[in-house]
Design an enzyme around this catalytic site. Structure first.
Site, PDB file in Angstrom:
ATOM      1  N   LYS A   1      49.498   5.551  27.236  1.00 41.31           N
ATOM      2  CA  LYS A   1      49.533   5.749  28.687  1.00 41.31           C
ATOM      3  C   LYS A   1      50.575   6.831  28.975  1.00 41.31           C
ATOM      4  O   LYS A   1      51.449   7.061  28.147  1.00 41.31           O
ATOM      5  CB  LYS A   1      49.961   4.421  29.314  1.00 41.31           C
ATOM      6  CG  LYS A   1      49.728   4.303  30.792  1.00 41.31           C
ATOM      7  CD  LYS A   1      48.343   3.824  31.089  1.00 41.31           C
ATOM      8  CE  LYS A   1      48.099   3.675  32.568  1.00 41.31           C
ATOM      9  NZ  LYS A   1      46.661   3.703  32.859  1.00 41.31           N
TER      10      LYS A   1
ATOM     11  N   ASN B   1      61.639  11.256  23.488  1.00 42.20           N
ATOM     12  CA  ASN B   1      60.235  11.336  23.890  1.00 42.20           C
ATOM     13  C   ASN B   1      59.933  12.818  24.048  1.00 42.20           C
ATOM     14  O   ASN B   1      60.678  13.523  24.736  1.00 42.20           O
ATOM     15  CB  ASN B   1      60.055  10.579  25.197  1.00 42.20           C
ATOM     16  CG  ASN B   1      58.643  10.688  25.786  1.00 42.20           C
ATOM     17  OD1 ASN B   1      58.441  10.381  26.937  1.00 42.20           O
ATOM     18  ND2 ASN B   1      57.674  11.104  25.011  1.00 42.20           N
TER      19      ASN B   1
ATOM     20  N   ARG C   1      52.557   1.520  27.434  1.00 40.93           N
ATOM     21  CA  ARG C   1      52.373   2.963  27.300  1.00 40.93           C
ATOM     22  C   ARG C   1      51.689   3.329  25.987  1.00 40.93           C
ATOM     23  O   ARG C   1      51.248   4.466  25.822  1.00 40.93           O
ATOM     24  CB  ARG C   1      53.738   3.672  27.370  1.00 40.93           C
ATOM     25  CG  ARG C   1      54.437   3.507  28.711  1.00 40.93           C
ATOM     26  CD  ARG C   1      55.890   3.871  28.623  1.00 40.93           C
ATOM     27  NE  ARG C   1      56.122   5.292  28.501  1.00 40.93           N
ATOM     28  CZ  ARG C   1      56.381   6.108  29.515  1.00 40.93           C
ATOM     29  NH1 ARG C   1      56.428   5.634  30.742  1.00 40.93           N
ATOM     30  NH2 ARG C   1      56.610   7.372  29.323  1.00 40.93           N
TER      31      ARG C   1
ATOM     32  N   CYS D   1      55.712   7.438  23.955  1.00 41.95           N
ATOM     33  CA  CYS D   1      57.013   6.861  23.648  1.00 41.95           C
ATOM     34  C   CYS D   1      57.665   6.284  24.890  1.00 41.95           C
ATOM     35  O   CYS D   1      57.523   6.817  25.984  1.00 41.95           O
ATOM     36  CB  CYS D   1      57.952   7.936  23.122  1.00 41.95           C
ATOM     37  SG  CYS D   1      57.486   8.579  21.535  1.00 41.95           S
TER      38      CYS D   1
ATOM     39  N   GLU E   1      36.838   4.085  24.719  1.00 39.37           N
ATOM     40  CA  GLU E   1      38.282   3.838  24.654  1.00 39.37           C
ATOM     41  C   GLU E   1      38.614   2.424  24.192  1.00 39.37           C
ATOM     42  O   GLU E   1      39.518   2.232  23.390  1.00 39.37           O
ATOM     43  CB  GLU E   1      38.913   4.001  26.058  1.00 39.37           C
ATOM     44  CG  GLU E   1      39.244   5.407  26.449  1.00 39.37           C
ATOM     45  CD  GLU E   1      39.868   5.466  27.843  1.00 39.37           C
ATOM     46  OE1 GLU E   1      40.885   6.143  27.993  1.00 39.37           O
ATOM     47  OE2 GLU E   1      39.333   4.853  28.789  1.00 39.37           O
TER      48      GLU E   1
HETATM   49  N1  HGA Z   1      57.913  13.760  18.460  1.00 39.89           N
HETATM   50  C1  HGA Z   1      58.518  12.454  18.362  1.00 39.89           C
HETATM   51  C2  HGA Z   1      58.349  11.681  19.652  1.00 39.89           C
HETATM   52  C3  HGA Z   1      56.888  11.502  20.002  1.00 39.89           C
HETATM   53  C4  HGA Z   1      56.624  11.093  21.432  1.00 39.89           C
HETATM   54  O1  HGA Z   1      57.308  11.425  22.369  1.00 39.89           O
HETATM   55  N2  HGA Z   1      55.503  10.381  21.681  1.00 39.89           N
HETATM   56  O2  HGA Z   1      55.196   9.967  22.962  1.00 39.89           O
HETATM   57  C5  HGA Z   1      57.988  11.687  17.163  1.00 39.89           C
HETATM   58  O3  HGA Z   1      56.896  11.981  16.647  1.00 39.89           O
HETATM   59  O4  HGA Z   1      58.651  10.755  16.745  1.00 39.89           O
END
Ligand code: HGA
Length: 609
Positions: A604, A98, A27, A2, A489
């Site tokens: 990332k 996040n 990311r 995120c 990947e």
């Molecule tokens: N848990 C939250 C945010 C996910 C996150 O930080 N991803 O990098 C969700 O699933 O929306």
């Protein structure tokens, strides 16, 4: 993972949020959204897919405001749907998150009992309602956020706005990166600096447990005890140019080609000093490095393979026992700790959650001698470590790591030579030879890059296949692992790597003419052994693609393709042989037409567990 961006200004911040989210696309994400406060109301646009689609929707709705937050989501809790995309809203409070809230189920039950209705399956939505539940009892937004985060278990970086307090942006951080960009009459928050470089280079890195209240012309940071704290303003040296593609088609291609420069920058201090010394790792490093009885390397993914390579060097050259552990396994294992072990963590971003938690665990067991090898200054893992060696690869945007890996390798080689010297195992001649080898390394890497046309020709053989095998021995076995990882990947071809001697114990059963076999076979002491393993493959109809060097006497023949690096560069050979496997993965992915810089399902800066 995120990405978060937020802005408060006396101009329209929507273009700032959109540009910031585009900068965070690298990311990895699956949906995007923004929320702004306008006329004492929250307006929100969310879309699954690319930021560009969300941008089009925001433009169509004529969204404009002087306060807003934005998010690219990489789903952990709840599928990839518009309802699960951030920002989440509760009665005029909007937030982006996040991380992972581990006690979200209990919180959800409690909030439902209080009358809150949930629109999404995310863990994040509980935070929005929780904050609102404190606001209704009269708290202001900052206090409500501080009260809410006390109820949360897990990791978060948060940006929060409320229609009731349209002059404030609230930030909170625990376990996930978040920084504040300090402008003139305008301020910003972001997961990483690339999102806000368009507006400012002055940044404050929030620390674990911090919250912050940000207005147009003030930034007040509070520590974990909710008392105001001073946090230094740093001038970011990340350049906007380093975030642009320039003449390249993909960031991965650009970053592969940047390796001679990235390596030269990373070893500049050693080359300038003409010697290996503890000071390269920090002012008091000698105290930490002297008297160690072994090295423990903690890392994930590509960094783990850098650690595996380093084990051959550390045991072979410095004569110290070395173990390498996958961080997410180490942190949940009962281990036998030795306080005289040097704990080395490897993380490109310095924010990898598994690695950070493994470091905390190692420290909790009394292992206080810690060293971080990291590419992002001021990130969390170096801050939690006694010593640091910064790789100077520059921003790495491609999800598949390339220049971060080879610069980690030169950093780890520098560590090895330094430890060898401290252990009395490196004399002056040996030291001078290693310095000379490092000095010549960028040139040899450039030569390996010049092999690209030959590798491009090979990629046509791989593109139609669904499986590939990579073989290496000794210090080149981790490079085979890295080659297989790169290929899977970004090209989605199933690839496995084995130490070549292990072939006959199982994987040989898979070898057919449908399974190309890549062999990393430089002219080292194991070459004859590798040749025998290659015969085993040929005898079963397997097609061999051999990366070797000019000094070996391989000749192409039917079913045996050969590409040669310039010369055998001795102990640094794994670095040279990384280049062709990176280029192979890149060109195979190009032929298969995959999204090279944003491979499916991957992200990332892996800031969740
Ligand atoms: N848990 C939250 C945010 C996910 C996150 O930080 N991803 O990098 C969700 O699933 O929306």
């Amino acid at each position: 993972m995120c990405g978060i961006v937020g802005a408060i200004a006396d101009r329209d911040v929507v273009p700032v949020l959109i540009e910031g989210l585009k900068r965070l696309e690298y990311r990895g994400y699956d949906s995007a959204g923004i929320a702004v406060i306008n006329d004492h109301d929250v307006r929100r646009v969310r879309r699954t897919g690319r930021v560009a689609e969300m941008e089009a929707a925001a433009l169509a709705e004529g969204l404009q405001a002087q306060l807003g937050i934005g998010h690219t989501r990489w789903a952990t809790h709840g599928g990839v749907t518009e309802a699960n995309a951030h920002p989440h809203v509760s009665h005029g409070v909007a937030l982006v998150h996040n991380g992972i809230i581990e006690n979200h189920d209990q919180q959800r039950e409690k909030l439902i009992a209080m009358g809150y209705e949930f629109e999404s399956q995310t863990d994040t939505e509980v935070i929005a309602h929780l904050i609102h539940s404190f606001l209704v009892h009269g708290a202001d937004l900052l206090t409500a956020v501080q009260a809410a985060v006390r109820e949360l278990h897990g990791a978060y970086a948060l940006a929060v706005v409320s229609r009731k307090e349209p002059g404030k942006l609230i930030a909170a951080r625990m376990g996930c990166p978040l920084l504040i960009g300090v402008g003139e009459g305008e301020n910003f928050i972001a997961s990483d600096v690339s999102a806000i470089l368009q507006a400012t280079r002055n940044v404050i890195f929030l620390e674990e447990g911090d919250t912050a209240e940000i207005t147009r012309d003030s930034v007040t940071v509070f520590g974990a005890d909710n008392h105001p704290v001073q946090r230094e303003v740093h001038l970011s040296d990340v350049s906007l140019a380093s975030l642009e593609l320039g003449p390249y088609s993909h960031f991965m291609q650009k970053e592969i080609h940047e390796q001679p420069r990235a390596i030269a920058d990373t070893i500049e201090g050693v080359i300038d000093a003409g010697a290996f010394s503890a000071e390269l790792f920090g002012a008091d490093a000698a105290q930490v490095l002297n008297g160690i009885e072994g090295v423990l390397i903690l890392a994930c993914g590509t960094s783990y393979y850098a650690g595996m390579t380093a084990r051959y060097w550390i045991e072979g050259i410095a004569g110290l026992p070395c173990s390498v552990e996958i961080a997410s396994e180490y942190r949940y294992r009962d281990v036998v700790a030795n306080p005289k072990t040097l704990v080395v963590t490897l993380s490109q971003s310095g924010e990898t959650l598994d690695t950070m938690e493994a470091l905390k665990y190692a420290k909790s067991l009394g292992q206080e001698r810690t060293l971080s090898v990291c590419n992002v200054p001021e990130s969390a893992i170096p801050r939690a470590s006694k010593l640091v060696y910064y790789t100077r690869a520059g921003a790495e945007i491609g999800v598949a790591s390339t220049k971060a890996f080879t610069t980690q390798l030169v950093a780890l080689f520098t560590l090895t030579a330094t430890l060898a010297k401290l252990q009395g195992r490196l004399d002056e001649t040996g030291e001078a030879d290693y310095i000379d080898a490092l000095r010549r390394l960028p040139g040899s890497v450039q030569h390996a890059l010049n092999l690209e046309p030959q590798i491009t020709a090979w990629s046509e053989h791989f593109a139609p296949k669904e499986h590939a095998l990579f073989l290496g021995r000794g210090v080149h076995y981790p490079i085979a692992l890295e080659g297989a990882l790169k290929l899977k990947e970004i090209s989605y071809i199933h690839a496995e790597a084995y130490p070549a001697g292990e072939l006959k114990h199982g994987p040989l059963a898979l070898v057919t003419d449908e399974m190309p076999v890549v062999v990393i076979a430089p002219n080292d002491s194991l070459l004859e052994k590798v040749k025998s393993n290659m015969q085993e493959v040929r005898a079963r109809g397997g097609e061999l693609f051999v990366f070797t060097d000019a000094d070996s006497n391989f000749h192409p023949s039917e079913g045996v393709h050969v590409i040669r690096a310039e010369r055998h560069v001795g102990v640094l050979s794994p670095i040279i042989h990384t280049i062709p496997v990176q280029l192979l993965a890149y060109h195979v992915a190009l032929v298969r037409g995959t999204d090279v810089d944003k491979p499916r399902n991957l992200a990332k800066s892996v800031t969740v567990e």
